[in-house]
Enzyme design. Structure first.
Site, PDB file in Angstrom:
ATOM      1  CE  LYS A   1      -7.314  -1.300   2.844  1.00  0.00           C
ATOM      2  NZ  LYS A   1      -6.384  -2.075   3.647  1.00  0.00           N
TER       3      LYS A   1
ATOM      4  CB  CYS B   1      -3.262   0.815   1.546  1.00  0.00           C
ATOM      5  SG  CYS B   1      -3.311  -0.261   2.993  1.00  0.00           S
TER       6      CYS B   1
END
Length: 422
Positions: A214, A268
């Site tokens: 990720k 993010c």
């Protein structure tokens, strides 16, 4: 191992609530846990506290059918999903795992043999193992993978979210998931959990690789955005239209330069690369530089606005500045880590201009902006001397290029002649 019949989701934000709702829509009994009483009350009424297409209808349905309810405290379940924030702290951007630790301590008392715990929060490498250590310390009567391996009483895994705001419900179901277990049985049990609603592939790996996957995905995007932002700075210095330049360069069959902007925001991309930097400072030179380029872009925008303010003041007027957009990307209400909000916050402190904010996706400005006025797009378009476009919301596209000084960080209001020439 028995089928998973009930799930406890800890953290009912932009990821946790949609995840809880989708589980519940598949017939699973779901308890959502959040520390905010207002959030809990809102969900238990069948309402939502965030804007995401289709989410409100799903939540209303599953709450009405008794498949989803919210609480301030966890209760026993077959599986627990931790979806809490993972910010960084201080100027050194050290990961802050406080929320994960609090979630682990809250869940620990209700654990039983055979339970699964999945950390979904985007985390630095090793966070899943650290969570397992906190759980083991709180429950010495149970065994965990770091001590008992495949024979552990509790399964622990990491499965990072990878969805796009505005398409969360769709992508939760359709996207592939990377499932990293602390042991193979941990990963397999987590796949059983996600197979309840995931139609994409569930790819098994270990927890540390899943964590890094990720971070790698978002760092890749950050580096590419930094290239576009750096090119925009160079073009400004050389008097070149960056939008025309990128359009021309992208005609090469193997070139796909992204669009520049006022910086990078969101929960993010603006955060995750720092997790890699914090764990491998000497090796992550390119990733760190990309972060610095993107974090520095708001200061460049502010300098441009300052020049425009001085130009209007020299004409003997107090300039009226309209800032279009506060969200971190187009057509959403999410202000987290938004470079647009950072820019507007800095402008609100100036005393040499009148500032209005234009954000059609929210009803009220954040308290941090004080008494700043929230203006309608058409009113700002008519009355401002300086027009600062920060987010390319759909609502701004139809306005056309306004009169006055235009600082367009998204290329939305380029001159019609230039656009037609491409």
């Amino acid at each position: 191992m028995h089928p998973i019949k009930n799930v406890c989701v800890v953290g009912l934000g932009y990821i946790g609530l949609p995840t809880a709702a989708v589980f519940a829509s598949r017939g699973i009994d779901v308890l959502g846990v959040d520390i905010n009483p207002s959030t809990v009350d809102t969900i238990n009424r069948g309402d939502v506290h965030i804007i995401e297409p289709a989410l409100d209808a799903i939540v209303r349905d599953v709450v009405t059918r008794g498949k989803l309810r919210a609480s301030l405290q966890p209760e026993g379940a077959d599986a627990f999903v931790i979806a809490v924030p993972t910010p960084f702290k201080g100027e050194d951007h050290e990961p802050d795992l406080t929320y994960i630790e609090s979630a682990a301590n809250a869940v620990a008392p209700v654990l039983k043999k055979g339970d699964l715990i999945v950390l979904e929060s985007t985390s630095p490498v090793g966070a899943t193992e650290q969570m397992a250590e906190w759980l083991a310390a709180a429950r010495p009567d149970l065994s965990f993978p770091q001590g008992a391996g495949v024979e552990a009483d509790i399964r622990v895994a990491h499965c990072p979210e990878r969805v796009l705001p505005g398409k969360v419900i769709q992508e939760l179901v359709e996207n592939d998931r990377v499932v990293g277990g602390m042991t193979p049985p941990c990963a397999q049990r987590a796949v059983e959990l996600y197979r309840i609603f995931v139609e994409g592939d569930c790819i098994i790996t270990d927890a540390r690789t899943a964590e890094m996957a990720k971070l790698c995905e978002n760092s890749f995007r950050d580096v590419n955005i930094a290239f576009a932002n750096e090119i925009s700075l160079i073009c400004d210095r050389l008097g070149i239209d960056v939008w025309e330049l990128i359009s021309l360069a992208n005609r090469h069959p193997r070139v796909n330069i992204l669009s520049p902007g006022p910086g990078v925001g969101g929960h993010c991309i603006a955060v995750d690369p720092w997790f890699i930097v914090s764990s491998a400072r000497e090796q992550a030179r390119l990733i760190r530089t990309a972060r610095e380029v993107n974090d520095g872009k708001p200061e460049w925008v502010l300098a441009r606005v300052g020049e425009a303010i001085e130009q209007v003041r020299q004409e003997g007027r107090v300039p009226r500045v309209a800032a279009y957009g506060l969200a971190f990307k187009a057509d959403i209400d999410d202000l987290r880590e938004s470079p647009a909000l950072k820019i507007v916050t800095a402008l609100a402190k100036r005393t040499d201009c009148t500032l209005v904010a234009v954000e059609p996706n929210i009803d009220a400005l954040p308290a941090s902006l004080g008494a700043l006025e929230l203006s309608a797009p058409d009113e700002a378009h008519r009355s401002a001397d300086i027009h600062l476009l920060l987010v390319d919301h759909r609502a701004f596209r139809s306005l056309g290029r306004p009169a006055g000084i235009v600082i367009d960080t998204r290329g939305l209001w380029r001159d019609r002649e230039a656009s037609a020439a491409e």
